[in-house]
Design a protein around this motif. Structure first.
Motif, PDB file in Angstrom:
ATOM      1  N   ARG A 253       6.052  64.485  92.752  1.00 35.66           N
ATOM      2  CA  ARG A 253       7.062  65.062  91.844  1.00 35.66           C
ATOM      3  C   ARG A 253       7.050  66.583  91.888  1.00 35.66           C
ATOM      4  NH1 ARG A 253       5.061  60.669  87.840  1.00 35.66           N
ATOM      5  NH2 ARG A 253       6.723  59.094  87.974  1.00 35.66           N
ATOM      6  N   LEU A 254       6.041  67.171  92.539  1.00 36.01           N
ATOM      7  CA  LEU A 254       5.929  68.626  92.588  1.00 36.01           C
ATOM      8  C   LEU A 254       6.829  69.206  93.671  1.00 36.01           C
ATOM      9  CD1 LEU A 254       2.028  68.906  92.386  1.00 36.01           C
ATOM     10  CD2 LEU A 254       3.680  68.919  90.489  1.00 36.01           C
ATOM     11  N   TYR A 255       7.093  70.511  93.536  1.00 35.64           N
ATOM     12  CA  TYR A 255       7.832  71.277  94.540  1.00 35.64           C
ATOM     13  C   TYR A 255       6.924  72.389  95.061  1.00 35.64           C
ATOM     14  CZ  TYR A 255      11.845  68.818  92.623  1.00 35.64           C
ATOM     15  OH  TYR A 255      12.694  67.836  92.200  1.00 35.64           O
ATOM     16  N   PHE A 256       7.201  72.833  96.289  1.00 34.53           N
ATOM     17  CA  PHE A 256       6.344  73.816  96.946  1.00 34.53           C
ATOM     18  C   PHE A 256       7.213  74.858  97.638  1.00 34.53           C
ATOM     19  CE2 PHE A 256       4.720  69.462  97.365  1.00 34.53           C
ATOM     20  CZ  PHE A 256       3.564  69.537  96.590  1.00 34.53           C
ATOM     21  N   ASP A 257       6.802  76.122  97.566  1.00 35.92           N
ATOM     22  CA  ASP A 257       7.509  77.084  98.407  1.00 35.92           C
ATOM     23  C   ASP A 257       6.989  76.984  99.840  1.00 35.92           C
ATOM     24  OD1 ASP A 257       5.321  78.826  98.856  1.00 35.92           O
ATOM     25  OD2 ASP A 257       5.911  80.236  97.301  1.00 35.92           O
ATOM     26  N   CYS A 258       7.626  77.690 100.750  1.00 35.11           N
ATOM     27  CA  CYS A 258       7.353  77.510 102.184  1.00 35.11           C
ATOM     28  C   CYS A 258       6.366  78.531 102.743  1.00 35.11           C
ATOM     29  CB  CYS A 258       8.666  77.583 102.969  1.00 35.11           C
ATOM     30  SG  CYS A 258       9.411  79.242 102.988  1.00 35.11           S
ATOM     31  N   ILE A 259       5.701  79.307 101.890  1.00 30.51           N
ATOM     32  CA  ILE A 259       4.889  80.430 102.365  1.00 30.51           C
ATOM     33  C   ILE A 259       3.555  79.922 102.882  1.00 30.51           C
ATOM     34  CG2 ILE A 259       3.926  82.683 101.792  1.00 30.51           C
ATOM     35  CD1 ILE A 259       5.981  82.823  99.500  1.00 30.51           C
TER      36      ILE A 259
END
Length: 345
Positions: free
Chosen positions: A264-270
């Motif tokens: 359910r989490l979101y992540f940035d692409c860094i």
């Protein structure tokens, strides 16, 4: 055919007007700049010193030029973590948070085609944090909040924060979780390990606390995005599941395996590493990976748009990461016309 509007969800700002107003309110901790040159300066916030502090943090004309160069149409502005100030008197932090949020909203109102904004909150006082989140979203038009990875040592599953999560779910807030005051600092003093390891470590602790604390089970639609590729959490999901299976501690607040909440989490692409980014996309879905830059800091990802466009992925997946997913999460339009004219300010 319309092209996706690129949306950078992880970009920090601290304008000179923010600094001036914060110093007027709190002369002892209000941010100050020194040793300023064309590249940046030295920032001091109380006893926190940031060296170097890149000029793009306060120079909006430079920021717009940098966005154009990076092919970023929209930045989601958030404060610099140095100004979270969770260790200060709650009333003062609430006032200084409001100053920064008002200024972010002003910038957005002047350049709505280039900027969105998320708030900072006085997390040490959940009642004030709830009030500021509600004000920022309903009166200022901000899209959510950026919060630290802990609140002066209290993890994000602290029961006192439950009203904040309930309010964030009610308001459909986007919550960016950013590391600060990292764990294990005494062992990370050399080689810039405080950032290289410390930041993703603290992000991982924050994510694990929310997962094992059952926050994502109680509020399955909460939109938590974790900076720097989610720390180590996405790559240790199997370990989390195994621990849940063989030990009792992880079951105290969880009814389902931790992987259900992790997804359910979101992540940035860094991530600065294409194989890791490819794994993140293939494992958790392109709709859970968002373009981020950590602008204007040196550990950021200034060429993120170009990296995503060259990623081993379908065109639909690349568009989701570049902006389509963020537009949905933030309540915007992914295919609004972009106005990326050089030199505009």
């Amino acid at each position: 055919m319309t092209s996706v509007r690129t949306i950078d969800v992880h970009a920090h700002v601290l304008t000179e007007e923010m600094m001036r107003l914060m110093r007027r309110e709190a002369p002892d901790i209000g941010p100050t700049l020194s040793e300023v040159d064309e590249h940046g300066g030295v920032l001091q916030v109380g006893n926190i010193v940031q060296r170097p502090f890149p000029r793009g943090a306060w120079d909006l004309e430079l920021r717009l030029r940098d966005m154009d160069e990076a092919e970023v149409d929209v930045q989601v502005l958030s404060v610099c973590p140095q100004t979270f100030l969770y260790d200060r008197d709650p009333a003062l932090t609430a006032t200084l948070s409001a100053i920064q949020n008002d200024e972010i909203a002003r910038i957005v109102s002047q350049q709505p085609d280039r900027f969105m904004g998320i708030a900072t909150l006085p997390m040490q006082d959940p009642e004030r944090a709830v009030a500021e989140l509600r004000r920022s979203m309903t009166q200022l038009g901000l899209r959510g909040a950026q919060i630290g990875s802990h609140v002066e040592g209290r993890n994000l599953d602290d029961p006192a924060l439950e009203p904040l999560w309930a309010t964030a779910a009610e308001l459909d807030a986007f919550i960016l979780v950013h590391p600060q005051k990292i764990a294990g600092g005494d062992r990370l003093k050399s080689y810039y390990l405080k950032n290289l390891i410390g930041n993703p470590l603290d992000t991982t602790i924050a994510a694990a606390s929310l997962v094992f604390g059952g926050v994502l089970e109680r509020y399955p639609n909460l939109k938590f995005c974790f900076a720097h590729g989610g720390g180590f959490m996405p790559y240790q999901t199997g370990r989390m599941n195994h621990g849940y299976d063989v030990r009792s501690e992880g079951k105290v607040n969880l009814k389902e395996a931790p992987e259900v909440s992790i997804r359910r989490l979101y992540f940035d692409c860094i991530l600065h590493f294409e194989p890791a980014l490819h794994f993140l996309v293939e494992t958790f879905g392109a709709d859970h990976v968002l373009l981020g830059s950590d602008y204007p800091f040196d550990m950021g990802m200034t060429d993120g748009v170009r990296q995503i466009r060259s990623l081993r992925a379908t065109a639909e997946q690349r568009n989701l990461i570049l902006g389509d997913a963020a537009a949905v999460l933030l309540g915007g339009s992914a295919h609004a016309p972009a106005k990326r004219a050089a030199g505009r300010g």
